[in-house]
Enzyme design. Structure first.
Site, PDB file in Angstrom:
ATOM      1  N   LYS A 381       0.863  -1.192   0.000  1.00 17.08           N
ATOM      2  CA  LYS A 381       0.000   0.000   0.000  1.00 17.08           C
ATOM      3  C   LYS A 381       0.895   1.236   0.000  1.00 17.08           C
ATOM      4  O   LYS A 381       1.546   1.543   0.990  1.00 17.08           O
ATOM      5  CB  LYS A 381      -0.925   0.008   1.210  1.00 17.08           C
ATOM      6  CG  LYS A 381      -1.933   1.146   1.177  1.00 17.08           C
ATOM      7  CD  LYS A 381      -2.818   1.151   2.395  1.00 17.08           C
ATOM      8  CE  LYS A 381      -3.902   2.215   2.235  1.00 17.08           C
ATOM      9  NZ  LYS A 381      -3.377   3.538   1.914  1.00 17.08           N
ATOM     10  N   TYR A 382       0.910   1.930  -1.123  1.00 14.52           N
ATOM     11  CA  TYR A 382       1.851   3.030  -1.323  1.00 14.52           C
ATOM     12  C   TYR A 382       1.314   4.337  -0.727  1.00 14.52           C
ATOM     13  O   TYR A 382       0.120   4.622  -0.780  1.00 14.52           O
ATOM     14  CB  TYR A 382       2.159   3.196  -2.812  1.00 14.52           C
ATOM     15  CG  TYR A 382       2.830   1.971  -3.383  1.00 14.52           C
ATOM     16  CD1 TYR A 382       4.204   1.785  -3.269  1.00 14.52           C
ATOM     17  CD2 TYR A 382       2.072   0.958  -3.984  1.00 14.52           C
ATOM     18  CE1 TYR A 382       4.818   0.642  -3.745  1.00 14.52           C
ATOM     19  CE2 TYR A 382       2.682  -0.193  -4.476  1.00 14.52           C
ATOM     20  CZ  TYR A 382       4.054  -0.341  -4.350  1.00 14.52           C
ATOM     21  OH  TYR A 382       4.659  -1.482  -4.817  1.00 14.52           O
TER      22      TYR A 382
END
Length: 733
Positions: A381-382
């Site tokens: 999850k950036y």
């Protein structure tokens, strides 16, 4: 010669008061506004009236300007109205409302702007959400049957837009410009208009009441919806003195409540509490009423055909998610059967889809419980900005935010290198991705705060200092074919077939396909080391379609948080401020925050917050929110009176907040009725993290998410288990 003001407000037994209204009780915001009526500057005394009570404007007392249209006589409506003019009284809130019989404009077949303004007025005076929707549906149904060409502008004006959100067409009229136009039209001075606006908190009300002073030798033609909508679009596209002239031309033609809502439209704050989901529901109900026009003797049609209304609403909302453009949808619902709507209004590149969203979760065990026996994948999850990137058949690239805002001008560098990651001959596509700030030298992701410093408009490639990398995680459309109904495994396979990675520019989201929870835990730790927020856990085969605009349980968000008991931060809306004391004197020292209840379309209080701020933060927050002060609480704010802040704000900004845990509260209203019938949920020890510019208030953490987070806490789960065991023992003995 026109009669003086006093002749139209004849007192009965002292100062007159409004008759008892059949319309539901006014909201608190309307009540507060009505207490601050404007004093007239030019009251003309008539001979023989010296011993009479002064007119209401002269005394500053309340006058019946905010009464429901059905209860206002033509004398009370406007001093300009003289006997014999026969002003039509329009009230779409009537229980016996008939879309044809009560549409007083059916002979002209052009919808008067006054009919729309009176609809807004009645909605503003109504507190119940369902009743508000029903009132709007009555008006829409009349427009569909009498003047269908006006439905598109009526819909846009009802949500205060001029075009689809992604086109970015905004009015941009300063309050000072509007004040000058009002002064020019009414003869009042600017200082008076400013002081009354400060007193009421609503320039629209000031404009409506100031019309008492307006004098015209020849009255302009009545306004119609199409004409006003066209003028508003012209105003949005021009600047300078020409803008002021257009505003003046429309304002002098306004009658009654038209002035209030025309000015509010220009400001960008309609203040009637109708959000997009309510509008779509009203449209759906109007369609059903139109199809059963012979049954429209009472509003009970909504009860009789509730299944048809539910189906129509679902189709309309789903279609809008994939084709968010009323210029396309409205003509389609007028011409075709509702069941054909999705086929008639397909998605296509250049028009943003509403993004699929994930449910938060607090740990690997919850992932195991949800996805037991399913094939899953975990993706990093950036910590960046959600981006939907489109290529159309003409070769044009568009980049949209999670709020459907057009961010294309912000990323000229991405457009310049957009062909480098194509592996095959691709004519069109829509990809879902995350744009992150990128350190070219160290080849690593930089924090979101770095990305947020990047210039948003008029960006020159040569001047770009913050470099970015795009992490692609989904393919929604390819070469004219929609993929949203296909499983993620197929969408990912096609993504790999047609696109390729380019170091430091285009990357696929780092992923791991596994059902081993130990591997998930290890992968989570790796993501944190890679400067990411955590993991997105998704199903690959079962229930793995792309659910547009839904916060799906098939996408789970797994974040490693310093407060593991909660598991995720919350994105909350600021709705009020408390004046600071001591060191914080001169700024707001605390704020009232709310979650958003999507079902009831209201903001529910969840906590007061005063920690996590630097002195500079408080100064900047105060400067920002001072521009968004409203005179009183909105009708769609749900809170306990004991929490009332010193100042109420428009719901315009979202904050990311962390807390120690969530607990049931007798005064906060978040998720009330979901976990407990009488108590809401509140945050313990909330702390400010950052502003979420990428989220609109309606995309804040919703009430169902708050309830889920509360029930997921170990303490709550353990208590529930203990209660169940006690019940079993009680039954046994």
């Amino acid at each position: 010669m026109q009669k003086s003001i006093t002749s139209f407000f004849k007192p009965k037994d002292g100062l007159p008061g409004p008759e008892k209204s059949s319309v539901p009780e006014k909201t608190k915001s309307t009540e507060n506004i009505s207490k601050n009526k404007i004093k007239s500057e030019d009251v003309v005394e008539e001979p023989g009236n010296e011993n009479k009570q002064p007119p209401l404007e002269a005394t500053g007392a309340e006058k019946p300007a905010d009464m429901p249209p059905s209860k206002i006589t033509k004398m009370e409506l406007n001093p300009e109205v003289t006997e014999g003019e026969g002003i039509e009284i329009y009230d779409p809130s009537l229980e016996s409302y008939h879309p044809l019989k009560h549409a007083y404009w059916k002979a002209e077949r052009v919808t008067p702007y006054l009919a729309l303004a009176r609809t807004f007025q009645v909605i503003e005076e109504t507190s119940g959400r369902l009743k508000m929707i029903d009132i709007l549906s009555n008006f829409f149904c009349s427009v569909m049957l009498v003047s269908p060409e006006d439905l598109v502008p009526c819909v846009y004006l009802s949500i205060n837009q001029l075009a689809p959100a992604y086109e970015g067409l905004e009015l941009g009229v300063a309050e000072t410009t509007l004040m000058k136009a009002i002064c020019k039209a009414t003869g009042r001075n600017l200082a008076h208009i400013k002081s009354q606006t400060h007193l009421t908190g609503d320039l629209g009300i000031v404009a409506e009441q100031s019309r008492v002073s307006q004098r015209m030798m020849f009255r302009p033609k009545p306004l119609n919806v199409r004409g006003v909508f066209t003028k508003l679009k012209e105003i949005a596209k021009i600047s300078g003195q020409a803008k002021m002239t257009l505003v003046y031309d429309v304002f002098v033609a306004c009658r009654l409540s038209e002035a209030r809502f025309f000015i509010r439209s220009l400001i960008g704050k309609l203040r009637i509490g109708i959000a997009e989901q309510s509008l779509l529901t009203a449209l759906a109900i109007a369609l059903v009423k139109r199809n059963h026009i012979n049954d429209c003797k009472t509003n009970k049609v909504c009860d009789v055909y509730k299944d048809e209304i539910a189906e129509t609403t679902l189709i309309l909302k789903t279609t809008f998610c994939q084709c968010p453009n009323y210029d396309i949808i409205i003509p389609a619902i007028l011409k075709y059967d509702i069941k054909e709507l999705q086929e008639r209004c397909p998605m296509h590149p250049g028009m943003p889809l509403r993004p699929m969203l994930a449910q938060p979760t607090k740990g690997v065990l919850e992932v195991l419980e949800r996805f037991s026996g399913m094939h899953i994948t975990c993706e990093w999850k950036y910590d960046g900005e959600r981006a939907q990137i489109h290529l159309n058949e003409l070769g044009e690239i568009s980049i949209f935010s999670r709020n459907s805002e057009n961010n294309t001008p912000k990323y000229p560098d991405l457009i310049a290198r957009s062909k480098s990651f194509l592996k095959t001959d691709v004519q069109s596509y829509i990809i879902d991705s995350e744009i992150v700030a990128w350190d070219i030298e160290r080849k690593q992701i930089l924090p979101f705060q770095i990305l947020s410093t990047r210039k948003r408009k008029n960006v020159d490639i040569e001047d770009i200092k913050v470099q970015v990398c795009v992490y692609i995680f989904d393919l929604l459309f390819i070469n004219g074919v929609s993929l949203v109904t296909k499983p993620l495994s197929l969408r990912r396979k096609m993504l790999f077939e047609h696109f390729q990675e380019v170091e430091g520019q285009w990357k696929f989201a780092t992923a791991l396909d596994t059902n081993d929870m130990d591997e998930v835990q290890q992968f989570l730790e790796e993501s944190i080391k890679g400067n990411c927020e955590g993991l997105m856990v998704k199903t690959l085969e079962e229930e793995a379609t792309y659910e547009i605009a839904k916060r799906s349980r098939n996408w789970l968000k797994l974040k490693k948080d310093y407060l593991s008991n909660v598991g995720d931060s919350l994105d909350l809306v600021v709705i009020g401020g408390y004046k600071g004391k001591g060191r914080r004197t001169g700024t707001y020292g605390g704020f009232l925050l709310a979650c958003y209840d999507t079902e009831n379309e209201e903001y529910q209080s969840i906590c007061k917050i005063g920690t996590g701020f630097t002195d500079d933060d408080l100064r900047l927050h105060s400067e920002f929110f001072n521009k968004h002060v409203t005179g009183s609480a909105k009708s769609y704010f749900r809170y306990d009176p004991s929490l009332e802040p010193d100042v109420w704000f428009e719901p315009v900004q979202v904050w990311e907040v962390k807390c120690a845990d969530l607990s049931l509260s007798p005064i906060h209203r978040a998720s009330i009725g979901i976990v407990d019938a009488e108590r809401g949920i509140s945050l313990r020890f909330p702390r400010f993290i950052r502003i979420r510019d990428d989220k609109s208030p309606e995309n804040a953490t919703d009430a169902n998410q708050v309830a889920h987070m509360y029930k997921s806490q170990d303490q709550v789960r353990n208590n529930q288990k203990s209660s169940s065991l006690m019940d079993i023992e009680s039954d046994f003995y």
